[in-house]
Design a protein around this motif. Structure first.
Motif, PDB file in Angstrom:
ATOM      1  N   MET A   1       0.886  -1.169   0.111  1.00 32.92           N
ATOM      2  CA  MET A   1      -0.024  -0.011   0.071  1.00 32.92           C
ATOM      3  C   MET A   1       0.685   1.237  -0.016  1.00 32.92           C
ATOM      4  O   MET A   1       1.936   1.319   0.678  1.00 32.92           O
ATOM      5  CB  MET A   1      -0.750   0.010   0.912  1.00 32.92           C
ATOM      6  N   ARG A   2       0.350   2.245  -0.728  1.00 28.39           N
ATOM      7  CA  ARG A   2       1.232   3.336  -0.973  1.00 28.39           C
ATOM      8  C   ARG A   2       0.544   4.583  -0.050  1.00 28.39           C
ATOM      9  O   ARG A   2      -0.785   4.658  -0.271  1.00 28.39           O
ATOM     10  CB  ARG A   2       1.412   3.841  -2.342  1.00 28.39           C
ATOM     11  N   VAL A   3       1.100   5.304   0.651  1.00 29.59           N
ATOM     12  CA  VAL A   3       0.695   6.563   1.372  1.00 29.59           C
ATOM     13  C   VAL A   3       1.062   7.565   0.438  1.00 29.59           C
ATOM     14  O   VAL A   3       2.122   8.079   0.045  1.00 29.59           O
ATOM     15  CB  VAL A   3       1.307   6.917   2.726  1.00 29.59           C
ATOM     16  N   VAL A   4      -0.210   8.612   0.363  1.00 30.14           N
ATOM     17  CA  VAL A   4      -0.082   9.659  -0.531  1.00 30.14           C
ATOM     18  C   VAL A   4      -0.323  10.895   0.515  1.00 30.14           C
ATOM     19  O   VAL A   4      -1.347  10.960   1.114  1.00 30.14           O
ATOM     20  CB  VAL A   4      -1.257   9.751  -1.762  1.00 30.14           C
ATOM     21  N   ASP A   5       0.554  11.727   0.550  1.00 32.52           N
ATOM     22  CA  ASP A   5       0.311  13.039   1.277  1.00 32.52           C
ATOM     23  C   ASP A   5      -0.706  14.195   0.541  1.00 32.52           C
ATOM     24  O   ASP A   5      -0.324  14.459  -0.610  1.00 32.52           O
ATOM     25  CB  ASP A   5       1.608  13.740   1.573  1.00 32.52           C
ATOM     26  N   LEU A   6      -1.687  14.107   0.990  1.00 30.40           N
ATOM     27  CA  LEU A   6      -2.861  15.026   0.420  1.00 30.40           C
ATOM     28  C   LEU A   6      -3.126  16.379   1.332  1.00 30.40           C
ATOM     29  O   LEU A   6      -3.901  17.170   1.084  1.00 30.40           O
ATOM     30  CB  LEU A   6      -4.327  14.395   0.462  1.00 30.40           C
ATOM     31  N   THR A   7      -2.020  16.763   2.160  1.00 28.65           N
ATOM     32  CA  THR A   7      -2.073  18.055   2.807  1.00 28.65           C
ATOM     33  C   THR A   7      -2.323  19.285   2.090  1.00 28.65           C
ATOM     34  O   THR A   7      -3.141  20.105   2.511  1.00 28.65           O
ATOM     35  CB  THR A   7      -0.711  18.121   3.667  1.00 28.65           C
ATOM     36  N   ASP A   8      -1.603  19.607   1.126  1.00 25.19           N
ATOM     37  CA  ASP A   8      -1.527  20.867   0.299  1.00 25.19           C
ATOM     38  C   ASP A   8      -2.304  20.726  -1.228  1.00 25.19           C
ATOM     39  O   ASP A   8      -2.191  21.530  -2.074  1.00 25.19           O
ATOM     40  CB  ASP A   8      -0.237  21.625   0.254  1.00 25.19           C
ATOM     41  N   ILE A   9      -3.303  19.871  -1.223  1.00 26.30           N
ATOM     42  CA  ILE A   9      -4.027  19.522  -2.400  1.00 26.30           C
ATOM     43  C   ILE A   9      -5.129  20.514  -2.411  1.00 26.30           C
ATOM     44  O   ILE A   9      -5.640  20.926  -1.794  1.00 26.30           O
ATOM     45  CB  ILE A   9      -4.772  17.963  -2.291  1.00 26.30           C
ATOM     46  N   ALA A  10      -5.211  21.016  -3.774  1.00 28.18           N
ATOM     47  CA  ALA A  10      -6.294  21.896  -4.133  1.00 28.18           C
ATOM     48  C   ALA A  10      -7.551  21.167  -4.371  1.00 28.18           C
ATOM     49  O   ALA A  10      -7.304  20.691  -5.609  1.00 28.18           O
ATOM     50  CB  ALA A  10      -6.009  22.865  -5.376  1.00 28.18           C
ATOM     51  N   TRP A  11      -8.720  20.901  -3.765  1.00 32.11           N
ATOM     52  CA  TRP A  11      -9.742  20.152  -4.047  1.00 32.11           C
ATOM     53  C   TRP A  11     -10.758  20.747  -4.908  1.00 32.11           C
ATOM     54  O   TRP A  11     -10.807  22.179  -4.800  1.00 32.11           O
ATOM     55  CB  TRP A  11     -10.511  19.789  -2.964  1.00 32.11           C
ATOM     56  N   ARG A  12     -11.393  20.119  -5.960  1.00 38.35           N
ATOM     57  CA  ARG A  12     -12.682  20.746  -6.608  1.00 38.35           C
ATOM     58  C   ARG A  12     -13.841  20.031  -6.307  1.00 38.35           C
ATOM     59  O   ARG A  12     -13.625  18.851  -6.704  1.00 38.35           O
ATOM     60  CB  ARG A  12     -12.120  20.864  -8.096  1.00 38.35           C
ATOM     61  N   LYS A  13     -14.943  20.746  -6.205  1.00 39.65           N
ATOM     62  CA  LYS A  13     -16.204  20.072  -5.906  1.00 39.65           C
ATOM     63  C   LYS A  13     -16.725  19.838  -7.051  1.00 39.65           C
ATOM     64  O   LYS A  13     -16.475  20.558  -8.341  1.00 39.65           O
ATOM     65  CB  LYS A  13     -16.981  20.989  -5.155  1.00 39.65           C
ATOM     66  N   SER A  14     -17.505  18.673  -7.434  1.00 34.05           N
ATOM     67  CA  SER A  14     -18.087  18.432  -8.604  1.00 34.05           C
ATOM     68  C   SER A  14     -18.870  19.653  -9.033  1.00 34.05           C
ATOM     69  O   SER A  14     -19.734  20.439  -8.272  1.00 34.05           O
ATOM     70  CB  SER A  14     -19.223  17.373  -8.256  1.00 34.05           C
ATOM     71  N   SER A  15     -18.932  19.762 -10.250  1.00 32.92           N
ATOM     72  CA  SER A  15     -19.988  20.651 -11.045  1.00 32.92           C
ATOM     73  C   SER A  15     -21.531  20.625 -10.813  1.00 32.92           C
ATOM     74  O   SER A  15     -22.370  21.357 -10.764  1.00 32.92           O
ATOM     75  CB  SER A  15     -19.677  21.113 -12.305  1.00 32.92           C
TER      76      SER A  15
END
Length: 62
Positions: A1-15
């Motif tokens: 399993m791979r751990v991905v750092d999502l701390t500084d991710i720019a999220w986009r909500k569904s249109s």
């Protein structure tokens, strides 16, 4: 399993999201891996897909 750092991710909500929140998902674009999460639980878990697999999924549901 791979751990991905999502701390500084720019999220986009569904249109398709509405003003009331509703049942929505958020994604982060322009990454080699595409994280997807429930917009109502932003601190909860995220599923992470290879970009090509996510693109195929989106194309398949269009």
């Amino acid at each position: 399993m791979r751990v991905v750092d999502l701390t500084d991710i720019a999220w986009r909500k569904s249109s398709y999201s509405n003003q009331d929140g509703g049942n929505c998902l958020e994604v982060a674009d322009d990454l080699p891996l595409v994280p997807v999460r429930d917009s109502k639980v932003p601190d909860g878990p995220a599923l992470v897909f290879p970009a090509a697999a996510w693109a195929a999924f989106v194309d398949g549901i269009k």
